[in-house]
Scaffold this active site. Sequence first.
Site, PDB file in Angstrom:
ATOM      1  N   CYS A 192     -21.682  -7.869  -0.698  1.00 38.83           N
ATOM      2  CA  CYS A 192     -20.436  -8.501  -1.143  1.00 38.83           C
ATOM      3  C   CYS A 192     -20.584 -10.017  -1.046  1.00 38.83           C
ATOM      4  O   CYS A 192     -20.174 -10.760  -1.942  1.00 38.83           O
ATOM      5  CB  CYS A 192     -19.269  -8.059  -0.270  1.00 38.83           C
ATOM      6  SG  CYS A 192     -19.055  -6.293  -0.118  1.00 38.83           S
ATOM      7  N   HIS A 214     -19.516 -13.101  -3.503  1.00 39.67           N
ATOM      8  CA  HIS A 214     -18.232 -13.703  -3.118  1.00 39.67           C
ATOM      9  C   HIS A 214     -18.370 -14.779  -2.046  1.00 39.67           C
ATOM     10  O   HIS A 214     -17.390 -15.472  -1.761  1.00 39.67           O
ATOM     11  CB  HIS A 214     -17.266 -12.624  -2.621  1.00 39.67           C
ATOM     12  CG  HIS A 214     -16.889 -11.616  -3.669  1.00 39.67           C
ATOM     13  ND1 HIS A 214     -16.050 -11.909  -4.705  1.00 39.67           N
ATOM     14  CD2 HIS A 214     -17.245 -10.320  -3.834  1.00 39.67           C
ATOM     15  CE1 HIS A 214     -15.890 -10.823  -5.468  1.00 39.67           C
ATOM     16  NE2 HIS A 214     -16.616  -9.848  -4.965  1.00 39.67           N
ATOM     17  N   CYS A 257     -15.926  -2.517  -7.663  1.00 39.77           N
ATOM     18  CA  CYS A 257     -16.958  -3.540  -7.457  1.00 39.77           C
ATOM     19  C   CYS A 257     -18.248  -2.867  -6.987  1.00 39.77           C
ATOM     20  O   CYS A 257     -19.338  -3.217  -7.435  1.00 39.77           O
ATOM     21  CB  CYS A 257     -16.470  -4.539  -6.413  1.00 39.77           C
ATOM     22  SG  CYS A 257     -16.987  -6.215  -6.722  1.00 39.77           S
ATOM     23  N   CYS A 280      16.175   7.446   2.530  1.00 43.68           N
ATOM     24  CA  CYS A 280      15.900   7.076   3.930  1.00 43.68           C
ATOM     25  C   CYS A 280      15.758   5.571   4.076  1.00 43.68           C
ATOM     26  O   CYS A 280      16.418   4.942   4.884  1.00 43.68           O
ATOM     27  CB  CYS A 280      14.611   7.735   4.423  1.00 43.68           C
ATOM     28  SG  CYS A 280      14.814   9.446   4.918  1.00 43.68           S
ATOM     29  N   HIS A 281      14.861   4.985   3.285  1.00 41.60           N
ATOM     30  CA  HIS A 281      14.416   3.626   3.581  1.00 41.60           C
ATOM     31  C   HIS A 281      15.365   2.549   3.063  1.00 41.60           C
ATOM     32  O   HIS A 281      15.275   1.405   3.491  1.00 41.60           O
ATOM     33  CB  HIS A 281      12.998   3.419   3.041  1.00 41.60           C
ATOM     34  CG  HIS A 281      11.992   4.289   3.735  1.00 41.60           C
ATOM     35  ND1 HIS A 281      11.551   4.033   5.001  1.00 41.60           N
ATOM     36  CD2 HIS A 281      11.391   5.451   3.358  1.00 41.60           C
ATOM     37  CE1 HIS A 281      10.685   4.988   5.372  1.00 41.60           C
ATOM     38  NE2 HIS A 281      10.585   5.853   4.394  1.00 41.60           N
ATOM     39  N   ARG A 288      -0.145   6.752   4.251  1.00 40.64           N
ATOM     40  CA  ARG A 288       1.195   6.713   4.831  1.00 40.64           C
ATOM     41  C   ARG A 288       2.207   7.348   3.880  1.00 40.64           C
ATOM     42  O   ARG A 288       3.091   8.086   4.296  1.00 40.64           O
ATOM     43  CB  ARG A 288       1.574   5.263   5.129  1.00 40.64           C
ATOM     44  CG  ARG A 288       2.891   5.109   5.843  1.00 40.64           C
ATOM     45  CD  ARG A 288       2.815   5.721   7.216  1.00 40.64           C
ATOM     46  NE  ARG A 288       4.133   5.964   7.791  1.00 40.64           N
ATOM     47  CZ  ARG A 288       4.886   7.011   7.507  1.00 40.64           C
ATOM     48  NH1 ARG A 288       4.487   7.927   6.648  1.00 40.64           N
ATOM     49  NH2 ARG A 288       6.061   7.161   8.095  1.00 40.64           N
ATOM     50  N   CYS A 320       4.850  10.746   4.199  1.00 35.73           N
ATOM     51  CA  CYS A 320       6.270  10.859   3.865  1.00 35.73           C
ATOM     52  C   CYS A 320       6.489  11.976   2.858  1.00 35.73           C
ATOM     53  O   CYS A 320       7.450  12.738   2.959  1.00 35.73           O
ATOM     54  CB  CYS A 320       6.788   9.548   3.282  1.00 35.73           C
ATOM     55  SG  CYS A 320       7.652   8.510   4.488  1.00 35.73           S
TER      56      CYS A 320
END
Lengths: 250, 106
Positions: free
Chosen positions: A65, A69, A103, A169-170, A207, A211
């Site tokens: 990388c 970069h 990449c 909910c949120h 995550r 939910c």
Amino acid sequence: MKRIALALFACCSIASADERRSGLLDMRPEAQAMQRDDSMNPGMLWVLDGEALWGRKPTPAAQSCADCHGDAAASMRGVAARYPAFDQASGSAIDLAGRIIQCREAHQAGPPLARESKELLALSSFVAHQSRGLPIAPPEDTGMRAVRALGQRIYNTRMGQLDLSCAQCHDDHAGRRLAGSSIPQAHPTGYPIYRLEWQGVGSLQRRLRGCMVGVRAEPFAYGSSEFIAIEAYLMERARGMALETPAIRP
Amino acid sequence: MARVLLRVPTMTEKGSVIEIRALIQHVMETGYRPNAQGELQPRDIIWTFTCRYGGEVVFNATLSPAIAANPFIAFTTIATQSGPVSFTWEGDNGFAQTETRHITVT
């Protein structure tokens, strides 16, 4: 009269001040301390892994990388705050992890990186860490506008056997509790996060899967356009909030 | 080699109380959890942690399967002399790692 008007104005401006809260502030003080101190934050282990991978060639013949970069502290600063972004080549939105996968395939000819693999999480943690403290700044181009609209639609769509949408909910119950856990406002300010429940680092999509499984819906696939759309919408909601990677969450 | 985050003061006054923090990357697999195929995953934990200061043991701990992944240990000791502070973790599957830092006491 003038004084009353001024007082009223002061009240209003406080009321209209930013009421968005990072999930960091909803945690107990011990967990907050864990995130704020790099010597206690286990997410930093992934950042260090990512730093090592950044400079390593995936195969002897390939470039690392860093070969393209350079110093990530300069070249990757602010990058994570702008993702998901619109990829002109494929004509669709791409998330940060997806860009790293792309990449690797296109420029490094290395073994492909699997979603949620330790290597990919380490690299995305390292890249996102370079933007820590910077405000989230989603790109303004027209391509992303359509993606965000889709994300918003999904966010407001009831799903699963429990027939609940993200918003129920949120948005409607943020700050209250669901059993023992507090319901955050769903601002993705610190991904990839070290989640105490996972005992490891995971992406926003992991995550979101949690939910979706929770409301008994079939989760979208990792890297799917639906997940990227939700991610783009959530980042727009969090525009201007500071990035915290690697964050700790309960 | 597992990755380690250590916080040890490099310079301090003689007789002062210093805080030492050690965090190591380790799965701490309990041996009680099934994998996706329903088979028990073999136990893989760190059993002991020892800190030596100038060759003398100043802190040690016995870890157990109930301890979370990436164990974090913080403790205090008194700065007595300039010298090396070494940290050793030992565990299942021949896991053994030692890291050393140096404290200068003035």
